[in-house]
Design a protein around this motif. Structure first.
Motif, PDB file in Angstrom:
ATOM      1  N   GLY A  58     -34.521 131.462  13.948  1.00 30.55           N
ATOM      2  CA  GLY A  58     -33.946 131.656  15.088  1.00 30.55           C
ATOM      3  C   GLY A  58     -33.189 130.824  15.739  1.00 30.55           C
ATOM      4  O   GLY A  58     -32.827 130.696  17.037  1.00 30.55           O
ATOM      5  N   ASN A  59     -32.613 129.648  15.006  1.00 32.96           N
ATOM      6  CA  ASN A  59     -31.623 128.666  15.390  1.00 32.96           C
ATOM      7  C   ASN A  59     -30.337 129.188  15.150  1.00 32.96           C
ATOM      8  O   ASN A  59     -30.431 129.917  14.420  1.00 32.96           O
ATOM      9  CB  ASN A  59     -32.103 127.350  14.787  1.00 32.96           C
ATOM     10  N   THR A  60     -29.802 128.455  16.009  1.00 28.99           N
ATOM     11  CA  THR A  60     -28.150 128.652  15.728  1.00 28.99           C
ATOM     12  C   THR A  60     -27.320 127.240  16.074  1.00 28.99           C
ATOM     13  O   THR A  60     -28.039 126.180  16.184  1.00 28.99           O
ATOM     14  CB  THR A  60     -27.614 129.651  17.110  1.00 28.99           C
ATOM     15  N   TRP A  61     -26.042 127.049  15.995  1.00 27.88           N
ATOM     16  CA  TRP A  61     -25.158 125.915  16.129  1.00 27.88           C
ATOM     17  C   TRP A  61     -24.157 126.147  17.136  1.00 27.88           C
ATOM     18  O   TRP A  61     -23.670 127.133  17.086  1.00 27.88           O
ATOM     19  CB  TRP A  61     -24.608 125.657  14.750  1.00 27.88           C
ATOM     20  N   VAL A 148     -24.452 120.762  17.436  1.00 27.94           N
ATOM     21  CA  VAL A 148     -25.934 120.681  17.928  1.00 27.94           C
ATOM     22  C   VAL A 148     -26.486 121.994  17.314  1.00 27.94           C
ATOM     23  O   VAL A 148     -26.062 123.037  17.288  1.00 27.94           O
ATOM     24  CB  VAL A 148     -26.168 120.472  19.253  1.00 27.94           C
ATOM     25  N   LYS A 149     -27.767 121.784  16.563  1.00 27.57           N
ATOM     26  CA  LYS A 149     -28.633 122.823  16.267  1.00 27.57           C
ATOM     27  C   LYS A 149     -29.835 123.024  17.271  1.00 27.57           C
ATOM     28  O   LYS A 149     -30.417 122.295  17.658  1.00 27.57           O
ATOM     29  CB  LYS A 149     -29.202 122.736  14.724  1.00 27.57           C
ATOM     30  N   LEU A 150     -29.756 124.230  17.682  1.00 28.45           N
ATOM     31  CA  LEU A 150     -30.734 124.718  18.707  1.00 28.45           C
ATOM     32  C   LEU A 150     -31.392 126.148  18.663  1.00 28.45           C
ATOM     33  O   LEU A 150     -30.628 126.924  18.034  1.00 28.45           O
ATOM     34  CB  LEU A 150     -30.268 124.147  20.171  1.00 28.45           C
ATOM     35  N   PRO A 151     -32.520 126.552  19.059  1.00 28.75           N
ATOM     36  CA  PRO A 151     -32.984 127.868  19.230  1.00 28.75           C
ATOM     37  C   PRO A 151     -31.913 128.708  19.904  1.00 28.75           C
ATOM     38  O   PRO A 151     -31.324 128.286  20.978  1.00 28.75           O
ATOM     39  CB  PRO A 151     -34.225 127.743  20.033  1.00 28.75           C
ATOM     40  N   LEU A 152     -31.706 129.991  19.309  1.00 31.34           N
ATOM     41  CA  LEU A 152     -30.645 130.830  19.896  1.00 31.34           C
ATOM     42  C   LEU A 152     -31.182 131.019  21.583  1.00 31.34           C
ATOM     43  O   LEU A 152     -30.434 131.107  22.287  1.00 31.34           O
ATOM     44  CB  LEU A 152     -30.742 132.027  19.257  1.00 31.34           C
ATOM     45  N   ALA A 153     -32.318 131.054  21.731  1.00 33.87           N
ATOM     46  CA  ALA A 153     -32.599 131.252  23.190  1.00 33.87           C
ATOM     47  C   ALA A 153     -32.255 130.125  24.222  1.00 33.87           C
ATOM     48  O   ALA A 153     -32.160 130.097  25.428  1.00 33.87           O
ATOM     49  CB  ALA A 153     -34.182 131.565  23.300  1.00 33.87           C
ATOM     50  N   GLU A 154     -32.196 129.088  23.450  1.00 34.59           N
ATOM     51  CA  GLU A 154     -31.723 127.640  24.537  1.00 34.59           C
ATOM     52  C   GLU A 154     -30.197 128.019  24.496  1.00 34.59           C
ATOM     53  O   GLU A 154     -29.848 127.674  25.565  1.00 34.59           O
ATOM     54  CB  GLU A 154     -32.040 126.617  23.675  1.00 34.59           C
ATOM     55  N   ALA A 155     -29.788 128.267  23.618  1.00 33.89           N
ATOM     56  CA  ALA A 155     -27.978 128.567  23.779  1.00 33.89           C
ATOM     57  C   ALA A 155     -27.868 129.600  24.756  1.00 33.89           C
ATOM     58  O   ALA A 155     -26.793 129.179  25.597  1.00 33.89           O
ATOM     59  CB  ALA A 155     -27.456 128.921  22.194  1.00 33.89           C
ATOM     60  N   TYR A 156     -28.771 130.555  24.956  1.00 34.24           N
ATOM     61  CA  TYR A 156     -28.454 131.491  25.922  1.00 34.24           C
ATOM     62  C   TYR A 156     -28.528 130.960  27.232  1.00 34.24           C
ATOM     63  O   TYR A 156     -27.984 131.141  28.385  1.00 34.24           O
ATOM     64  CB  TYR A 156     -29.566 132.657  25.620  1.00 34.24           C
ATOM     65  N   GLN A 157     -29.720 129.982  27.355  1.00 32.82           N
ATOM     66  CA  GLN A 157     -30.112 129.407  28.547  1.00 32.82           C
ATOM     67  C   GLN A 157     -28.649 128.345  28.908  1.00 32.82           C
ATOM     68  O   GLN A 157     -28.524 128.202  30.295  1.00 32.82           O
ATOM     69  CB  GLN A 157     -31.233 128.437  28.375  1.00 32.82           C
ATOM     70  N   TYR A 158     -28.010 127.787  27.941  1.00 31.84           N
ATOM     71  CA  TYR A 158     -27.023 127.069  28.200  1.00 31.84           C
ATOM     72  C   TYR A 158     -25.844 128.013  28.916  1.00 31.84           C
ATOM     73  O   TYR A 158     -25.253 127.580  30.031  1.00 31.84           O
ATOM     74  CB  TYR A 158     -25.996 126.355  27.131  1.00 31.84           C
ATOM     75  N   VAL A 159     -25.669 129.224  28.506  1.00 33.69           N
ATOM     76  CA  VAL A 159     -24.815 130.218  29.259  1.00 33.69           C
ATOM     77  C   VAL A 159     -25.182 130.385  30.763  1.00 33.69           C
ATOM     78  O   VAL A 159     -24.757 130.494  31.609  1.00 33.69           O
ATOM     79  CB  VAL A 159     -24.928 131.722  28.502  1.00 33.69           C
TER      80      VAL A 159
END
Length: 182
Positions: A58-61, A148-159
């Motif tokens: 469930g990670n993205t970049w 940066v590689k991070l959980p998709l949920a964390e990328a959503y939090q960036y938004v």
């Protein structure tokens, strides 16, 4: 839906400027109010393409880079310009490899959008990539990228925190959340 016909009349078009990325044209028109007018349009020479790789955990970049027109640093999904003659899915895979050093066994388009509705014809298409394998990035010489590689949920939090302000990235991550991908 009610009447969806085009109420504008275009009488002539004149090219004002053109380079490898944009063409600016000026149209003489009759407006929906039946008045004479001029409408200027910026036509983009490439289709904007984005790709969101998602690994089995469930990670993205995300890619970070300085965006010259905005005069600021920007965190984004992997994106690039698709020239005429290249398929958008091939472009997405090429950008995935160039910017992140990743390859994918499958891709699926999940978002198409117009990026402006008032002065440009800029459009984007975004893909999900799965079956991710990591390798070496090969950025273009003009790109100075952070990855940066991070959980998709964390990328959503960036938004949600305003740390991502790129329209394509925001739309893609919000749609993935609405689709309950994570």
């Amino acid at each position: 839906m009610k009447d969806e016909h085009n109420p504008w009349q275009t009488h002539s078009t004149k090219e004002i400027y053109k380079n490898a990325w944009i063409r600016v044209r000026e149209d003489k028109v009759t407006t929906p109010a039946n008045t004479a007018g001029i409408y200027s349009v910026v036509e983009f020479q490439n289709l904007a393409v984005g790709i969101v790789p998602i690994d089995e955990e469930g990670n993205t970049w995300l890619v970070g880079q300085w965006r010259y027109p905005l005069n600021q640093y920007s965190w984004e999904i992997i994106e690039g310009g698709c020239p005429k003659g290249e398929s958008p899915s091939d472009c997405a895979l090429r950008e995935l490899k160039e910017e992140a050093g990743l390859t994918a066994t499958s891709t699926e388009a999940f978002l198409e959008m117009s990026l402006s509705n008032s002065s440009t014809d800029d459009k984007a298409i975004v893909y999900i990539a799965k079956g991710i394998s990591e390798g070496q990035a090969e950025p273009e010489e003009t790109e100075q990228l952070q990855l940066v590689k991070l959980p998709l949920a964390e990328a959503y939090q960036y938004v949600m925190e305003g740390r991502i302000h790129d329209a394509i990235s925001i739309a893609a991550l919000l749609k993935l959340k609405a689709m309950q991908v994570f």
